[in-house]
Design a protein around this motif. Structure first.
Motif, PDB file in Angstrom:
ATOM      1  N   LEU A  30       0.807  -1.217   0.000  1.00  0.00           N
ATOM      2  CA  LEU A  30       0.000   0.000   0.000  1.00  0.00           C
ATOM      3  C   LEU A  30       0.839   1.265   0.000  1.00  0.00           C
ATOM      4  N   PHE A  31       1.866   1.308   0.853  1.00  0.00           N
ATOM      5  CA  PHE A  31       2.552   2.574   1.111  1.00  0.00           C
ATOM      6  C   PHE A  31       3.862   2.741   0.341  1.00  0.00           C
ATOM      7  N   ASN A  32       4.473   1.628  -0.086  1.00  0.00           N
ATOM      8  CA  ASN A  32       5.700   1.736  -0.880  1.00  0.00           C
ATOM      9  C   ASN A  32       5.433   1.535  -2.369  1.00  0.00           C
ATOM     10  N   VAL A  33       4.639   0.497  -2.690  1.00  0.00           N
ATOM     11  CA  VAL A  33       4.380   0.202  -4.098  1.00  0.00           C
ATOM     12  C   VAL A  33       3.304   1.131  -4.671  1.00  0.00           C
ATOM     13  N   GLY A  64       1.089  -0.310   9.321  1.00  0.00           N
ATOM     14  CA  GLY A  64       0.058   0.650   8.946  1.00  0.00           C
ATOM     15  C   GLY A  64      -1.225   0.350   9.676  1.00  0.00           C
ATOM     16  N   MET A  65      -2.131   1.301   9.628  1.00  0.00           N
ATOM     17  CA  MET A  65      -3.437   1.137  10.268  1.00  0.00           C
ATOM     18  C   MET A  65      -4.476   1.861   9.430  1.00  0.00           C
ATOM     19  N   VAL A  66      -5.625   1.185   9.239  1.00  0.00           N
ATOM     20  CA  VAL A  66      -6.743   1.812   8.547  1.00  0.00           C
ATOM     21  C   VAL A  66      -7.980   1.684   9.430  1.00  0.00           C
ATOM     22  N   VAL A  67      -8.952   2.556   9.198  1.00  0.00           N
ATOM     23  CA  VAL A  67     -10.186   2.557   9.976  1.00  0.00           C
ATOM     24  C   VAL A  67     -11.370   2.413   9.028  1.00  0.00           C
TER      25      VAL A  67
END
Length: 241
Positions: A30-33, A64-67
């Motif tokens: 999610l955050f690098n690619v 990471g964290m998602v809500v």
């Protein structure tokens, strides 16, 4: 809310306000690619709670964290349909599992037949392929991929209420009309590259739950046969109707 374009399967419960931690591989993707950051959205599903749009609240290289904010799709269960198939070459076995997940099989059973080319599979890898297929095709359910077992053993303990669609290559060229088949739980059985042995064919033909059909005017490869049989059944009795 606009649906997020990136979808991921998770094992955590999903619901309004739930915080969902990302695994290291998910965070990297999610955050690098994909270069998502705090405030961006991702769609999550777990095979039980439907699809939820979730907002990123923590974005790091390895975590990471998602809500969860909003349910965008309810859980859509497939018909009560199993696929039994004999493993073949690795890439083509992967293909069968992927297409079974995309086309709406509820469970997938690799089976060992007399002419099966491989008696070993990586169940975890095949399950991962089913997950990836559901992620890419918009599904909210992931079929379970069972460990390999002998076809003869499965038939010996076959559920009394489950019908069996036997794709018999010896019937090539005969009509494939499934409209008159009975309702209820079903399974499709696909043979290996060398076909079923005469012993297996006799067992399947005389099985009380079995219905033999042709898959058209040409003999199909095992992976093509799986897709063709799933499409025929789904069109006649499944949720494509």
């Amino acid at each position: 809310m606009e649906r997020a374009k990136i979808r991921l399967f998770v094992e955590q419960p999903l619901g309004q306000g739930n915080s969902v931690p990302m695994t290291q591989p998910q965070a990297n993707y999610l955050f690098n690619v994909m270069r998502l950051g705090v405030g961006d959205t991702v769609a999550l599903f777990n095979g039980q709670d439907g699809e939820w749009t979730c907002r990123v609240v923590d974005a790091a290289k390895r975590r990471g964290m998602v809500v969860c904010e909003e349910q965008t799709l309810p859980l859509q269960l497939p018909p009560d349909l199993w696929l039994l198939f004999a493993p073949i070459k690795k890439a083509r076995t992967d293909f069968i599992v992927e297409k079974a997940a995309e086309m709406g099989a509820a469970k997938v059973f690799p089976v060992q037949t007399d002419y099966t080319n491989s008696d070993r599979i990586r169940q975890d890898k095949l399950q991962a392929h089913a997950i990836e297929a559901a992620e890419q095709c918009g599904g909210t359910y992931v079929p379970e991929v069972a460990g390999i077992q002998k076809l003869s053993a499965m038939l010996d303990s076959w559920p009394e209420d489950r019908h069996l669609l036997f794709c018999d290559e010896s019937l090539v060229g005969e009509p494939s009309n499934l409209s008159d088949l009975p309702k209820g739980p079903w399974a499709i059985v696909i043979g290996p590259e060398g076909g079923f042995s005469e012993r297996e064919r006799d067992t399947l033909r005389t099985h009380s739950n079995s219905y033999a059909i042709s898959l058209g005017p040409r003999i199909l490869r095992a992976d093509t046969a799986a897709v063709a049989a799933l499409a025929l059944w789904q069109t006649a009795h499944g949720d494509w109707v």
